[in-house]
Scaffold this motif. Sequence first.
Motif, short mmCIF file in Angstrom:
data_model
loop_
_atom_site.label_atom_id
_atom_site.label_comp_id
_atom_site.label_asym_id
_atom_site.label_seq_id
_atom_site.Cartn_x
_atom_site.Cartn_y
_atom_site.Cartn_z
N GLU A 191 8.60 9.78 -5.67
CA GLU A 191 8.88 11.49 -5.19
C GLU A 191 9.61 11.51 -3.46
N THR A 249 3.73 10.46 -0.54
CA THR A 249 2.92 11.49 -1.30
C THR A 249 1.53 11.23 -1.66
N ARG A 256 -2.14 11.00 -2.55
CA ARG A 256 -2.41 10.62 -4.00
C ARG A 256 -3.70 10.65 -3.64
N ASN A 264 9.48 16.27 -9.31
CA ASN A 264 7.82 17.66 -9.13
C ASN A 264 7.81 18.28 -7.78
N SER A 322 4.05 18.06 -5.57
CA SER A 322 3.49 16.79 -5.14
C SER A 322 3.18 17.81 -4.19
#
Length: 305
Positions: A126, A255, A257, A290, A293
């Motif tokens: 992403e 991203t 995480r 998405n 995120s």
Amino acid sequence: MDPPEPNRTPDSAGTSKADFLRDFQACFFAMRRLASFPWKTCLHPVCRTFPPSVRFRRMFLSELIRREAAGCEPLDELYDALAEVVGAEVAVEFYKSYFLPGGGAVSLLENAALISEGTTGLVTWEAALYLAEWALDHQQVFAGRTVLELGSGVGLAGVAICRSCSPSRYVFSDCHPRVLQKLRTNVQLNGLTSPAVGVEELDWTDATEGQLTRIGAETVIASDVVYDPGVANSLVALLGRILRSSSPDVFICSTVRNQETYSGFKQQLGQEGIEHQVLTGGVADVFPYNRDSSIELIKLYKQSK
């Protein structure tokens, strides 16, 4: 399965039929879950040349026929299209396509598994989609410049930039042999050729000064490369060398995480003498992914004395 995209129809306020079909095609070819089903996408030339996975097309057509049958007899073309994929072998590779606002599409050969052959670099992540959207909004950062991309993966961001932002030279790079092979395939699929575009093996732990000087990057980018503390160590050391040897614009898109891993990366930047600025503000909604995120884009600088 990906979360569904917003259910827009041609009757939605402010949404024309052309907008609806554009959004639908974008979701279909990027293999995002679909909330509504105009079926002619299955016969789109992109689908014939760069088809999404057999499993995805089979699921899509089966659901479309079920919905059509609720109101009337489905068209024969739907059954014909389904017949093409019902008995087809499910492959480990397939195409995803991402439509560009200026026309045309970026089509990429990707793997079905997120991790395969010992790497995460065989799929589009992403942060690459976000970085590509940001680049489309900031073309001046790339136009007429030599651009180096670190950890290019399958090449989404770089192909979009080459097709839309007019860099004078673009260098894709990675270190995994299988990723490099697929990257070269995708560069060729999208009509990008040398000397304006190149693919190089660049291992962050042993990239030479000669290699970096020869590339001569004026803009350096990377996306989704901060996922492991060990990898981040090598990345930060390389970024320090790049910033000390020249003064390119450097952008890293991540991203987030694991906040601990990402905060550790930023701390390592400071220890290497690198300052960073978080770039805020929205990006144009071009590609389907998405958007919930946590994605952050930072610009790096040599630490001021």
